[in-house]
Design a protein around this motif. Structure first.
Motif, PDB file in Angstrom:
ATOM      1  N   LYS A 284       0.838  -1.200   0.000  1.00  0.00           N
ATOM      2  CA  LYS A 284       0.000   0.000   0.000  1.00  0.00           C
ATOM      3  C   LYS A 284       0.876   1.255   0.000  1.00  0.00           C
ATOM      4  N   HIS A 285       2.068   1.177   0.584  1.00  0.00           N
ATOM      5  CA  HIS A 285       2.969   2.335   0.603  1.00  0.00           C
ATOM      6  C   HIS A 285       3.486   2.631  -0.810  1.00  0.00           C
ATOM      7  N   LEU A 286       3.762   1.591  -1.570  1.00  0.00           N
ATOM      8  CA  LEU A 286       4.236   1.793  -2.938  1.00  0.00           C
ATOM      9  C   LEU A 286       3.117   2.286  -3.836  1.00  0.00           C
ATOM     10  N   VAL A 287       1.911   1.807  -3.608  1.00  0.00           N
ATOM     11  CA  VAL A 287       0.765   2.294  -4.383  1.00  0.00           C
ATOM     12  C   VAL A 287       0.530   3.771  -4.089  1.00  0.00           C
ATOM     13  N   SER A 288       0.632   4.143  -2.823  1.00  0.00           N
ATOM     14  CA  SER A 288       0.485   5.562  -2.465  1.00  0.00           C
ATOM     15  C   SER A 288       1.580   6.400  -3.112  1.00  0.00           C
ATOM     16  N   LEU A 289       2.788   5.854  -3.174  1.00  0.00           N
ATOM     17  CA  LEU A 289       3.877   6.578  -3.834  1.00  0.00           C
ATOM     18  C   LEU A 289       3.612   6.714  -5.320  1.00  0.00           C
ATOM     19  N   ALA A 290       3.107   5.660  -5.939  1.00  0.00           N
ATOM     20  CA  ALA A 290       2.766   5.739  -7.369  1.00  0.00           C
ATOM     21  C   ALA A 290       1.681   6.789  -7.606  1.00  0.00           C
ATOM     22  N   ASP A 291       0.709   6.867  -6.698  1.00  0.00           N
ATOM     23  CA  ASP A 291      -0.329   7.898  -6.812  1.00  0.00           C
ATOM     24  C   ASP A 291       0.269   9.292  -6.696  1.00  0.00           C
ATOM     25  N   PHE A 292       1.205   9.446  -5.770  1.00  0.00           N
ATOM     26  CA  PHE A 292       1.856  10.744  -5.593  1.00  0.00           C
ATOM     27  C   PHE A 292       2.621  11.127  -6.851  1.00  0.00           C
ATOM     28  N   ALA A 353      10.171  -1.253 -14.572  1.00  0.00           N
ATOM     29  CA  ALA A 353      10.545  -0.521 -13.358  1.00  0.00           C
ATOM     30  C   ALA A 353       9.521  -0.717 -12.241  1.00  0.00           C
ATOM     31  N   HIS A 354       8.239  -0.691 -12.594  1.00  0.00           N
ATOM     32  CA  HIS A 354       7.141  -0.866 -11.648  1.00  0.00           C
ATOM     33  C   HIS A 354       5.866  -0.988 -12.483  1.00  0.00           C
ATOM     34  N   PRO A 355       4.741  -1.402 -11.912  1.00  0.00           N
ATOM     35  CA  PRO A 355       3.543  -1.606 -12.728  1.00  0.00           C
ATOM     36  C   PRO A 355       3.101  -0.382 -13.547  1.00  0.00           C
ATOM     37  N   PRO A 356       3.099   0.852 -12.998  1.00  0.00           N
ATOM     38  CA  PRO A 356       2.734   1.977 -13.860  1.00  0.00           C
ATOM     39  C   PRO A 356       3.673   2.139 -15.058  1.00  0.00           C
ATOM     40  N   TYR A 439      -3.678  -2.184 -14.054  1.00  0.00           N
ATOM     41  CA  TYR A 439      -4.620  -1.073 -14.202  1.00  0.00           C
ATOM     42  C   TYR A 439      -5.053  -0.522 -12.848  1.00  0.00           C
ATOM     43  N   ALA A 440      -5.158  -1.419 -11.855  1.00  0.00           N
ATOM     44  CA  ALA A 440      -5.519  -0.946 -10.518  1.00  0.00           C
ATOM     45  C   ALA A 440      -4.451  -0.013  -9.946  1.00  0.00           C
ATOM     46  N   TRP A 441      -3.207  -0.212 -10.344  1.00  0.00           N
ATOM     47  CA  TRP A 441      -2.152   0.702  -9.899  1.00  0.00           C
ATOM     48  C   TRP A 441      -2.333   2.094 -10.476  1.00  0.00           C
ATOM     49  N   VAL A 442      -2.821   2.211 -11.694  1.00  0.00           N
ATOM     50  CA  VAL A 442      -2.869   3.525 -12.341  1.00  0.00           C
ATOM     51  C   VAL A 442      -4.235   4.201 -12.221  1.00  0.00           C
ATOM     52  N   ASP A 443      -5.278   3.447 -11.837  1.00  0.00           N
ATOM     53  CA  ASP A 443      -6.611   4.031 -11.708  1.00  0.00           C
ATOM     54  C   ASP A 443      -7.209   3.653 -10.358  1.00  0.00           C
ATOM     55  N   PRO A 444      -7.166   4.561  -9.387  1.00  0.00           N
ATOM     56  CA  PRO A 444      -7.700   4.241  -8.060  1.00  0.00           C
ATOM     57  C   PRO A 444      -9.162   3.791  -8.080  1.00  0.00           C
TER      58      PRO A 444
END
Length: 513
Positions: A284-292, A353-356, A439-444
């Motif tokens: 969840k911390h990495l997902v939050s970072l990707a959102d940021f 590099a990462h899912p996004p 897709y869940a990584w890039v679209d909350p």
């Protein structure tokens, strides 16, 4: 002469123009040749002919923003020929910043010790700082030899201006990037003593870290904070250094202190999420970072925290090593064209590099129709790939870029990917499931839906031979509830009976340097 055909052609054009008394017509070809072979003697011979003209040929290469790199280098060499090497060096350094591995500076006028003596130390320090920013930290290994001449200039300048704090600090930053860590520590220490300052302590802290002297690095960075308690970027440096010393609780407190002052300060946000992930392993911390990262495209500088956290982790940074699932099914759509297959082959890779980043890499497949992407899933080129599963993954990621204007729950891309999950687990269903997770990584707004799909798939396969393959993807899914995440983790911990390798198939391997 350089064997590159365009260099030979440009030199012939430039020579002909000079022989005919048309120097202006020689400028373009010379700049073009210089951009490819910057130390070729024949080019500098023609530049010397321009330098012999009234005005030294500088009018042919006027100073201009965003000028081509060959134009910039030509002006630098003409300035040096005119006896103004101190004005030339910043231009040449700009060329090196553009292409660090190219030998822009391997020339006598740069190597002359007199250059380091005559250039103003403030000018040289600023030049070196801009170069450091451009080349990265550390510099690419193939660029180190080409950048050494600049370090030699600094050495000569330090010999003449040994108490200039800014010069010593900037020189330390360059030395550190080129792997000269002992020199970096020496210069940074001298600079911090000669002119105590926040920046001097930061340079010293970075030099100590590169030399593996972490406690001393921490002490220097703490002194930098004392100089300027409002510079939150130093808080991030202190936190990262504490983490290197395995003092993670202290490190997190430093990030919290900084975030209380500015919750959106990019350096601290990146560091905080990275350290939180290190503390508990929750994505969840990495997902939050990707959102940021997505919501703050104009950060002060590039960060690599997300990539570093995802590296070598199954599905976060690439396909996991291990025996692939079976291919499983025949063609599901239209026969793909040769162009469509070529586009797929160009984007396909076993790591990202990462899912996004994987989502972004697949953007070029928007030019391939969904029917063709589906058809690829059973095409012999795909099913017989030397990296089993890789091409299926990219075909499914390509589907995400079609109908992107449609709301997720009612979208064709969701419908197509869910359809590919039907039946027994195979490489296609694995690829489709990873595409949904990506897709869940890039679209909350898609996260709850995708998490439910992943949890259902995990339950369906929990006792089957594909359980581990599904569980690994599940652990990369944003928003997965605790019971599902615990089930996935438990599935991965259960020892598997080794499966026999299929004849002619190679196990997946990381493609890391």
């Amino acid at each position: 002469m350089d064997s590159h055909p365009s260099v030979r052609r440009d030199l012939a054009l430039a020579r002909a123009a000079l022989d005919s008394g048309s120097p202006a017509e020689a400028a373009g070809p010379l700049a073009a040749a210089l951009a490819i072979a910057p130390t070729l003697p024949e080019i500098h011979e023609l530049l010397s002919r321009l330098a012999a003209r009234s005005g030294g040929g500088l009018d042919l290469f006027p100073a201009a923003p965003h000028a081509p790199v060959g134009h910039v280098a030509a002006r630098a060499h003409l300035l040096a020929a005119a006896g103004r090497p101190e004005e030339a060096l910043p231009l040449l350094a700009a060329a090196s910043g553009h292409a660090p591995a190219t030998d822009w500076a391997g020339l006598p006028w740069v190597a002359d010790p007199a250059l380091g003596l005559r250039i103003e130390p403030d000018v040289l320090a600023r030049t070196v700082m801009r170069l450091c920013t451009a080349i990265g930290d550390p510099a690419p290994a193939d660029a180190v030899p080409a950048l050494q001449p600049y370090l030699a200039v600094v050495r000569h300048a330090v010999a003449a201006h040994g108490e200039h704090g800014m010069l010593l600090g900037a020189g330390s930053a360059l030395a550190r990037r080129l792997g000269e860590v002992h020199l970096a520590v020496d210069w940074a220490g001298r600079g911090a003593r000669a002119q105590p300052s926040k920046l001097g302590e930061i340079w010293l802290g970075y030099a100590f870290r590169s030399a593996g002297r972490t406690p001393e690095a921490l002490a220097a960075l703490r002194r930098a904070v004392a100089y300027d308690p409002d510079d939150l970027s130093v808080y991030a440096d202190v936190a990262a250094t504490l983490a290197d010393l395995d003092r993670l609780d202290e490190a997190l407190r430093w990030t919290e202190l900084a975030l209380e002052r500015d919750p959106a300060f990019d350096c601290v946000v990146h560091t905080a999420h990275r350290l939180r992930f290190r503390a508990d392993g929750d994505i969840k911390h990495l997902v939050s970072l990707a959102d940021f990262v997505r919501d703050h495209p104009d950060d002060a500088h590039e960060h690599t925290d997300l990539e570093e956290c995802c590296r070598n982790t199954a599905w976060l940074g690439g396909m996991p090593a291990g025996a692939p699932l079976p291919a499983g099914r025949g063609p599901a759509g239209a026969e793909p064209s040769a162009d469509a297959l070529n586009r797929l082959l160009r984007v396909a890779t076993t790591d990202w590099a990462h899912p996004p980043a994987a989502y972004d890499r697949a953007l070029g497949l928007v030019l391939v129709q969904p029917g063709e992407l589906l058809g690829m899933l059973g095409h012999p080129v795909v099913t017989g790939s030397g990296e089993p599963g890789s091409l299926e993954i990219w075909a499914c990621l390509g589907l995400l870029h079609h109908g992107s204007e449609q709301p997720w729950l009612d979208s064709d891309r969701r419908r197509l990917l869910l359809g590919l999950l039907d039946g027994d687990p195979d490489r296609v269903s694995q690829a489709a499931l990873f595409a949904l997770v990506t897709y869940a990584w890039v679209d909350p707004e898609a996260r709850a839906d995708v998490a439910a799909v992943v949890a259902g798939r995990l339950t369906e396969t929990a006792s089957g031979p594909a359980a581990r393959a599904v569980a690994e993807i599940a652990l990369a899914a944003p928003g997965l509830d605790r019971p599902a995440r615990e089930l996935a983790a438990a599935t991965i911990r259960v020892p598997e009976v080794p499966r026999q390798r299929q004849k002619g198939r190679s196990l997946l391997r990381w493609r890391r340097d």
